[in-house]
Design an enzyme around this catalytic site. Structure first.
Site, PDB file in Angstrom:
ATOM      1  CD  GLU A 111     -40.288 -32.547 -78.331  1.00  0.00           C
ATOM      2  OE1 GLU A 111     -39.217 -31.840 -78.084  1.00  0.00           O
ATOM      3  OE2 GLU A 111     -40.692 -32.861 -79.336  1.00  0.00           O
ATOM      4  CG  ASP A 115     -53.083 -40.287 -78.360  1.00  0.00           C
ATOM      5  OD1 ASP A 115     -52.244 -41.056 -78.925  1.00  0.00           O
ATOM      6  OD2 ASP A 115     -53.977 -40.691 -77.587  1.00  0.00           O
ATOM      7  CB  CYS A 407     -58.373 -29.908 -37.186  1.00  0.00           C
ATOM      8  SG  CYS A 407     -57.543 -29.433 -35.643  1.00  0.00           S
ATOM      9  CB  CYS A 412     -53.535 -29.229 -35.078  1.00  0.00           C
ATOM     10  SG  CYS A 412     -53.807 -31.043 -35.833  1.00  0.00           S
TER      11      CYS A 412
END
Ligand code: IVH
Length: 652
Positions: A111, A115, A407, A412
């Site tokens: 969980e 703060d 690109c 590639c």
């Protein structure tokens, strides 16, 4: 004047409405109606002060002030939590728990770690009696009067329970906005407010609380206890996840970290707890903290090191990303020698030159990044993006309106590797054993050019690969077989279609159960999927109709791929309607509001147009209201319904 029994009835009614309003965010009566009831209660109390109840809502503000907060001795000690800072330490905690218990599967809960400040609250016979700060764990300060001012905290529970609960008092980020000139952060602001001598001051600071623990013997698991506390009317810590394996725990922590910013309160980590009480009791406590719980702290550690070079990597969509090569430096216990630099503009903005000393940070599990140049030298030199793809030498493409350089060569090798690696990754098809080294080997040896090629490799070929033991070959072969029937949403996400992230893939899979239905979906049908706007719908239509994409899907189907359908979401009561918010909402964040709409099948769109069903107007709205009115006026009827936040809540 109301009777004494009506008085007590009203106290109960007011308490229920306060809960609906402050905790559940779903008021069912208007502020005016609430005030009418409140006034009758206040009048009764003025006339019969001796009959008035201590937990009346009138007592929330302006309780007696004292010269000094009294100290309060906790009945049971409030322990703190041990901390871990990275996955290795978290693993050590997990291993310790499993080793100490006689069972192989232990359920954990994960969980958010809020703060704020820890408090203990005592309810007797369902009535809030006393609350105190944690202090040193043995004794804290009695802040009962101040806690009473917290609107989301019930003064009366829904049943006559006698219980001690613990939780975190905090200030919402949106409330902190008003106080940010006075305090460094919401935590300091909350601490200052809770320890006020005058509870009127506390009340003006609009604190909030989440309960994360209850001392209660009748229930055998943490998650069920939280459910019970919620039933009692308490605001319980949200988003508690149950986890069976270590990787589930890690993923749950990562989710909290990823979503950290979307909450209206500070989250400084995740708390991992053993779910079952009997195992908690068996594990017990060290002198400081429980052995059955740990805090995984999200810390952003910083360090200074030398930027020795900038190289260029090519991702699966062909985007060229500059990567900083660093002189190795220790950050949160890990040696860091690479950091992202996002793009050329990012490098310019940060003023970073090759050879500089740079400031690097690493927050939790994310890739380290360079914050800024710390010191430049005469030998430092500027970096420029190359004109050719470093992997396949194709000239690069600057897409107009995009910062990124790409690109354009679909074949590639770097892009092929990126696509396969993404397809195999945990959140997509989760093909264990198909890591970056193996993918590189498969592509470089020419065995694999595309996703279908993966399924064309025979058992003999797997076994003949360099450094591939028989057992690993068998495992990877089995994993690939298993992947053929994974969830459609996982498969869809794994295909790596531009802008189709994990969530979008899930939303699509709830409407289109398989590739066949998705392939035949019209642009309009795609646009009707929650959260899908014109841009994504257009890209999807383009991808789905591309012959190369269809060939790939046909190949995969012929090779036996048959993804399982996801559970289809029941259509909510808002389905078919579109929503847009403007201005500041007073009871929830924009994200919370949008989530509520989507959960009921509604769709959020980004601009006012004739396609909009509802415009929800908060405080200080922008030009959207006038635009909506103009559309209505032009049409000569109410195409767009303009609602206040309260009206919208009623609609929900
Ligand atoms: S559980 C015995 N759960 O973090 C277990 N604590 O660093 C007690 N905190 O003192 C704590 N969110 O103030 C728990 N979801 C949560 C929490 C949480 C914040 C605080 C709490 C504790 C501190 C430890």
């Amino acid at each position: 004047m109301i009777s004494q029994s009506r008085y007590h009835e009203l106290l109960k009614i007011l308490s229920e409405h306060a809960h609906l309003y402050y905790v559940l965010d779903t008021p069912v009566i208007s502020d005016f109606e609430y005030d009418q009831l409140y006034r009758q209660v206040a009048e009764f109390e003025e006339t019969f002060p001796l009959l008035s109840d201590l937990n009346s809502p009138t007592r929330r503000i302006g309780g007696k002030s004292s010269a000094k907060l009294e100290s309060y001795a906790h009945i049971q000690k409030l322990p703190s939590l041990g901390n871990v800072f990275d996955a290795i330490e978290l693993r050590a905690f997990y291993d310790r728990v499993l080793k100490a218990l006689p069972q192989e599967i232990i359920i954990f809960t994960v969980e958010p770690k809020i703060d704020g400040l820890a408090v203990a609250l005592h309810y007797r016979d369902g009535q809030f009696k006393v609350g105190a700060t944690r202090g040193d764990g043995y004794s804290g300060e009695n802040v009962t009067q101040n806690l009473r001012t917290i609107r989301s905290l019930p003064l009366t529970l829904t049943s006559t329970e006698t219980i001690e609960v613990r939780g975190e008092v905090f200030m919402r980020k949106s409330v902190f906005e008003t106080f940010k000139d006075q305090f460094a952060n919401p935590r300091n602001a909350a601490a200052g407010a809770l320890r006020q001598l005058d509870s009127k001051v506390t009340a003006s600071r609009k604190l909030d609380i989440f309960i994360y623990q209850g001392l209660y013997s009748g229930i055998t698991t943490h998650h069920e206890l939280l459910t019970y506390l919620k039933e009692l009317g308490l605001p319980v810590v949200p988003d508690v996840q149950r986890c069976e394996t270590f990787s589930d725990i890690q993923e749950a922590c990562q989710t909290i970290l990823n979503n950290k910013e979307s909450y209206d309160w500070g989250i400084d980590g995740a708390v991992i707890k053993v779910d079952e009480k009997k195992w908690q009791d068996e594990l017990g406590f060290t002198s400081k903290s429980p052995r059955w719980a740990i805090a995984y702290k999200f810390e952003t550690e910083k360090a200074i090191t030398t930027l020795t070079n900038i190289i260029v990597q090519v991702g699966r969509t062909g985007v060229l990303t500059p990567v900083a090569v660093l002189e190795p430096v220790q950050l949160s216990g890990v040696s860091v020698h690479r950091a992202t630099l996002h793009n050329q503009e990012d490098i310019l903005r940060k003023g970073v030159l090759i050879g500089d000393r740079v400031l690097v940070q690493r927050a939790g599990e994310v890739i380290p990044e360079i914050i800024k140049s710390f010191e430049t030298f005469s030998h430092s030199r500027a970096f420029e993006m190359p004109p050719h793809c470093p992997e396949c030498q194709t000239p690069v493409l600057h897409v107009p309106e995009e910062v990124a350089i790409r690109c354009p060569n679909f074949d590639c090798p770097a892009q092929i590797k990126g696509r396969i690696f993404h397809y195999a990754s945990r959140k997509a098809m989760d093909i264990e054993g198909l890591g970056d080294k193996l993918v590189e080997q498969l592509v470089d040896s020419g065995l694999v050019h595309s996703l279908p090629d993966l399924y064309r490799i025979s058992m003999e070929t797997w076994t003949s690969l360099d450094r591939m033991a028989q057992k690993s070959a068998q495992n990877i072969y089995d994993e690939l077989e298993k992947s053929k029937t994974k969830l459609f949403s996982k498969f869809l996400f794994g295909l790596g279609i531009p802008f189709i992230g994990e969530r979008t893939a899930q939303l699509l899979a709830q409407v289109f159960p398989d590739m066949k239905t998705l392939l035949s979906a019209s642009y309009e049908a795609l646009l009707n999927v929650p959260e899908i706007g014109e841009k994504i719908a257009a890209i999807l239509t383009q991808t789905l109709s591309a012959p190369s994409f269809q060939d790939m899907i046909n190949d995969l189907t012929e090779l036996g791929l048959s993804p399982k359908s996801d559970a289809v979401l029941a259509t909510g009561k808002l389905s078919g309607s579109t929503f847009l918010f403007t201005g500041t909402l007073s009871h929830r964040t924009r994200t919370e509001a949008e989530k509520a709409v989507v959960e009921q099948g509604g769709k959020i769109i980004s601009a006012v147009s004739a396609n909009l069903t509802y415009l929800i107007v908060g405080d200080s709205p922008g030009s959207k209201v006038n635009k909506a009115k103009a559309i209505n006026q032009k049409a000569g009827k109410s195409i767009i319904q303009i609602l206040s936040e309260d009206e919208w809540v009623a609609l929900l």
